[in-house]
Design an enzyme around this catalytic site. Structure first.
Site, PDB file in Angstrom:
ATOM      1  CG  HIS A 137      -1.642   1.262   1.480  1.00 18.87           C
ATOM      2  ND1 HIS A 137      -2.917   1.502   1.003  1.00 18.87           N
ATOM      3  CD2 HIS A 137      -1.277   2.389   2.137  1.00 18.87           C
ATOM      4  CE1 HIS A 137      -3.302   2.712   1.365  1.00 18.87           C
ATOM      5  NE2 HIS A 137      -2.326   3.269   2.058  1.00 18.87           N
ATOM      6  CD  GLU A 138       1.951   3.456   3.739  1.00 19.84           C
ATOM      7  OE1 GLU A 138       2.195   4.556   3.222  1.00 19.84           O
ATOM      8  OE2 GLU A 138       0.946   3.260   4.452  1.00 19.84           O
TER       9      GLU A 138
ATOM     10  CG  HIS B 109       0.370   6.219  -0.777  1.00 17.82           C
ATOM     11  ND1 HIS B 109      -0.826   6.775  -1.169  1.00 17.82           N
ATOM     12  CD2 HIS B 109       0.130   5.616   0.421  1.00 17.82           C
ATOM     13  CE1 HIS B 109      -1.754   6.525  -0.254  1.00 17.82           C
ATOM     14  NE2 HIS B 109      -1.197   5.817   0.718  1.00 17.82           N
TER      15      HIS B 109
ATOM     16  CD  GLU C  85      -4.360   6.619   2.566  1.00 14.72           C
ATOM     17  OE1 GLU C  85      -4.266   5.374   2.737  1.00 14.72           O
ATOM     18  OE2 GLU C  85      -3.403   7.383   2.732  1.00 14.72           O
TER      19      GLU C  85
END
Length: 265
Positions: free
Chosen positions: A126-127, A130, A190
């Site tokens: 997920h990070e 970004h 997100e």
């Protein structure tokens, strides 16, 4: 040309010149170069390493590095940097992050919630997502454009004879920019990072179903402390879990065998 006209031209030019698309096809405003963002990310990361304690636990560092390496092995080459740097910060925060320039930070407190390699891979994927989707660039670009818009409005109010209402109006517009533009944009980012990150961790051989278990753990750990979704930069836990459950059947097949990263006992 008046200041108002100049700023209007600048704002229009920025919008036209900086249109881009995210990995999911969503329209983005991108104003800064890859090298600019990588430099900003590297500077921020170095400052964090100086200000926050770094874990010296070898087993813990090896575990986080193993999961991170498995995920980044499936990330295409990035403009602005060649390698990913991973640092484990010794903190009770339940958090992790990735910065432009290939910088990944994981807080030891996260490992109390992301309890196995699959759940940790969910967070790291997920990070990283970004960074791949230029979300930091997008947020900075939005802030830059919002600042230009505020200046245009301020000049217009000053020249319209409405000086007595100027302070109150600008304050109200500032609140509108914050909750009407920046925060909803954050929630979109997100959710997008959840989808991109899920694909990444699945390609690396981790179990995508662990993403649901992770956010159930997150919900339990928050104990009702999460702010309302409307005023948060993150989707609610329920929204996140529902979206992931919908996406899991569509994730790509693993491109490698299941990793075997040993969590410290």
């Amino acid at each position: 040309m008046s200041n108002w006209s100049r700023l209007s031209v600048v704002a229009s030019a920025l919008i036209v010149a900086a249109c881009s698309s995210s990995p999911t096809g969503r329209n983005q405003l991108i104003l800064f170069s890859d090298s600019d963002m990588s430099s900003l990310g590297a500077q921020s990361f170095e400052q964090m390493k100086q200000e926050q304690p770094i874990s010296t636990d070898k087993a813990l560092n090896a575990y986080v590095q193993c999961v991170s390496n498995a995920v980044t092995a499936h990330v295409p080459p990035q403009a602005g940097f060649d390698e990913w740097e991973v640092v484990v910060f010794d903190s009770e925060q339940v958090n992790a992050f990735a910065l432009p320039g290939g910088k990944i930070g994981v807080y030891t407190g996260l490992l109390n919630v992301a309890v196995d390699q699959d759940q940790l891979a969910t967070v790291i994927g997920h990070e990283i997502a970004h960074v791949l989707a230029d979300h930091s660039n997008e947020r900075l670009s939005q802030a830059q454009l919002a600042n230009v818009g505020m200046q245009i409005t301020d000049i217009a109010l000053a020249s319209s004879g409405a000086a007595e209402y100027r302070s109150a109006t600008m304050a109200a517009l500032g609140l509108g920019v914050q909750y009407g533009v920046i925060l909803p944009y954050g929630r979109t980012q997100e959710s997008e990072a959840d989808i991109i990150g899920l694909d990444l961790m699945a390609q690396a051989g981790f179990n995508p179903n662990a993403s649901v278990a992770l956010w159930m753990n997150m919900a339990a750990a928050s104990k009702g402390a999460q702010p309302p979704e409307m005023l948060s930069t993150h989707p609610s836990h329920d929204t996140r879990i529902s979206d992931l459950q919908d996406q899991i059947p569509r994730v790509p097949k693993a491109q490698s065998g299941k990793p075997n990263c040993k969590a410290p006992s």
